[in-house]
Design a protein around this motif. Structure first.
Motif, mmCIF file in Angstrom:
data_model
loop_
_atom_site.group_PDB
_atom_site.id
_atom_site.type_symbol
_atom_site.label_atom_id
_atom_site.label_comp_id
_atom_site.label_asym_id
_atom_site.label_seq_id
_atom_site.Cartn_x
_atom_site.Cartn_y
_atom_site.Cartn_z
ATOM 1 N N LYS A 170 0.830 -1.207 0.000
ATOM 2 C CA LYS A 170 0.000 0.000 0.000
ATOM 3 C C LYS A 170 0.867 1.260 0.000
ATOM 4 O O LYS A 170 0.656 2.187 -0.782
ATOM 5 C CB LYS A 170 -0.933 -0.011 1.214
ATOM 6 N N MET A 171 1.859 1.296 0.876
ATOM 7 C CA MET A 171 2.767 2.438 0.968
ATOM 8 C C MET A 171 3.527 2.642 -0.350
ATOM 9 O O MET A 171 3.687 3.770 -0.823
ATOM 10 C CB MET A 171 3.756 2.209 2.116
ATOM 11 N N ALA A 172 3.953 1.547 -0.963
ATOM 12 C CA ALA A 172 4.694 1.616 -2.231
ATOM 13 C C ALA A 172 3.825 2.205 -3.336
ATOM 14 O O ALA A 172 4.278 3.079 -4.091
ATOM 15 C CB ALA A 172 5.188 0.229 -2.625
ATOM 16 N N GLY A 203 0.262 -8.157 4.905
ATOM 17 C CA GLY A 203 -0.698 -7.623 3.935
ATOM 18 C C GLY A 203 -0.486 -8.290 2.594
ATOM 19 O O GLY A 203 -0.167 -9.476 2.513
ATOM 20 N N ASP A 204 -0.640 -7.516 1.529
ATOM 21 C CA ASP A 204 -0.448 -8.062 0.186
ATOM 22 C C ASP A 204 0.993 -8.489 -0.034
ATOM 23 O O ASP A 204 1.925 -7.863 0.464
ATOM 24 C CB ASP A 204 -0.830 -7.016 -0.870
ATOM 25 N N SER A 205 1.176 -9.544 -0.828
ATOM 26 C CA SER A 205 2.529 -10.018 -1.130
ATOM 27 C C SER A 205 3.170 -9.136 -2.191
ATOM 28 O O SER A 205 2.492 -8.367 -2.877
ATOM 29 C CB SER A 205 2.490 -11.466 -1.622
ATOM 30 N N GLY A 206 4.461 -9.302 -2.345
ATOM 31 C CA GLY A 206 5.179 -8.579 -3.378
ATOM 32 C C GLY A 206 4.695 -8.893 -4.783
ATOM 33 O O GLY A 206 4.847 -8.080 -5.691
ATOM 34 N N GLY A 238 -2.871 -17.157 -2.201
ATOM 35 C CA GLY A 238 -2.298 -16.812 -0.907
ATOM 36 C C GLY A 238 -3.219 -17.051 0.281
ATOM 37 O O GLY A 238 -2.860 -16.761 1.412
ATOM 38 N N ASN A 239 -4.396 -17.619 0.042
ATOM 39 C CA ASN A 239 -5.354 -17.878 1.123
ATOM 40 C C ASN A 239 -4.919 -19.139 1.866
ATOM 41 O O ASN A 239 -5.027 -20.252 1.351
ATOM 42 C CB ASN A 239 -6.762 -18.039 0.533
ATOM 43 N N ILE A 240 -4.431 -18.955 3.103
ATOM 44 C CA ILE A 240 -3.890 -20.073 3.880
ATOM 45 C C ILE A 240 -4.975 -21.089 4.222
ATOM 46 O O ILE A 240 -4.746 -22.295 4.151
ATOM 47 C CB ILE A 240 -3.163 -19.557 5.134
ATOM 48 N N SER A 241 -6.162 -20.620 4.580
ATOM 49 C CA SER A 241 -7.246 -21.552 4.923
ATOM 50 C C SER A 241 -7.618 -22.419 3.728
ATOM 51 O O SER A 241 -7.781 -23.642 3.853
ATOM 52 C CB SER A 241 -8.476 -20.788 5.424
ATOM 53 N N VAL A 286 1.653 -8.985 -5.781
ATOM 54 C CA VAL A 286 0.610 -7.997 -6.078
ATOM 55 C C VAL A 286 1.255 -6.714 -6.583
ATOM 56 O O VAL A 286 0.808 -6.114 -7.567
ATOM 57 C CB VAL A 286 -0.256 -7.719 -4.824
ATOM 58 N N LEU A 287 2.333 -6.305 -5.936
ATOM 59 C CA LEU A 287 3.020 -5.071 -6.327
ATOM 60 C C LEU A 287 3.691 -5.215 -7.696
ATOM 61 O O LEU A 287 3.664 -4.274 -8.492
ATOM 62 C CB LEU A 287 4.040 -4.674 -5.263
ATOM 63 N N VAL A 288 4.260 -6.375 -7.976
ATOM 64 C CA VAL A 288 4.871 -6.605 -9.298
ATOM 65 C C VAL A 288 3.820 -6.365 -10.383
ATOM 66 O O VAL A 288 4.059 -5.642 -11.357
ATOM 67 C CB VAL A 288 5.457 -8.030 -9.415
ATOM 68 N N ASP A 289 2.650 -6.939 -10.200
ATOM 69 C CA ASP A 289 1.570 -6.780 -11.167
ATOM 70 C C ASP A 289 1.140 -5.316 -11.288
ATOM 71 O O ASP A 289 0.997 -4.795 -12.399
ATOM 72 C CB ASP A 289 0.384 -7.657 -10.757
#
Length: 178
Positions: free
Chosen positions: A38-40, A60-63, A151-154, A65-68
């Protein structure tokens, strides 16, 4: 006047960011530093950087998500994904999403700069003949299922037939070497 290229560094480890950003500044980059996706995205909303170095595993979101998101802002951005939890599944996904290169931590500034500058693959890379251990195969399979479950662990735990806490415990450990 010499143009200093802008590099976005995103990692939740603040000490690592301080050390790496200092080393990258010495190599001529103008740095933007963030500690989550989010900050990025807020930092680069108006002007995407030429380069980005992104940690894969952050709160939070993984890297990924940011790459995309960065590739949607600028097709020409050069992105290196860093991770202490390297797996084949996440490396493949990072490249599919537009990362230029993928490095396992710890990576130093020289390795990162070299990866940012790479234009093509290296056919001379040693393929190796050592097979993965059963523990490493399990780790790779867990990573593949986790990616398939967004990324959903459950959901991944259900898919793997294990308790969610067991999966979280396995994910909290460092991956086996081979």
């Amino acid at each position: 006047m010499v143009h200093s290229p802008t590099l976005l560094l995103v990692d939740d480890d603040e000490v690592y960011c301080q050390v790496l950003s200092s080393a990258l500044r010495k190599r001529g980059f103008n740095l933007l530093v963030a500690h989550n996706v989010k900050m990025a995205l807020e930092l680069v909303a108006d002007a995407p950087p030429e380069y980005a170095v992104i940690d894969l595993n952050m709160p939070g979101d993984s890297g990924l998500v940011l790459v995309d998101q960065l590739n949607q802002l600028d097709d020409y951005i050069r992105i290196v994904v860093l991770t202490g939890y390297a797996s084949i599944a996440t490396a493949v996904e990072a490249i599919k999403l537009g990362a230029t290169h993928y490095l396992a931590k710890p990576a130093d500034a020289d390795e990162i700069v070299a990866a940012l500058g790479r234009q093509a693959g290296d056919m001379t890379t040693d393929v190796g003949e050592q097979r993965m251990s059963p523990r490493r195969l399990e780790w790779e399979h867990i990573q593949k299922v986790l990616v398939e479950c967004d990324g959903n662990i459950s959901a991944a735990a259900r898919e793997l037939g294990m308790h969610r806490r067991t999966l979280q415990r396995k994910l909290g450990k460092k991956p086996p070497r081979s």
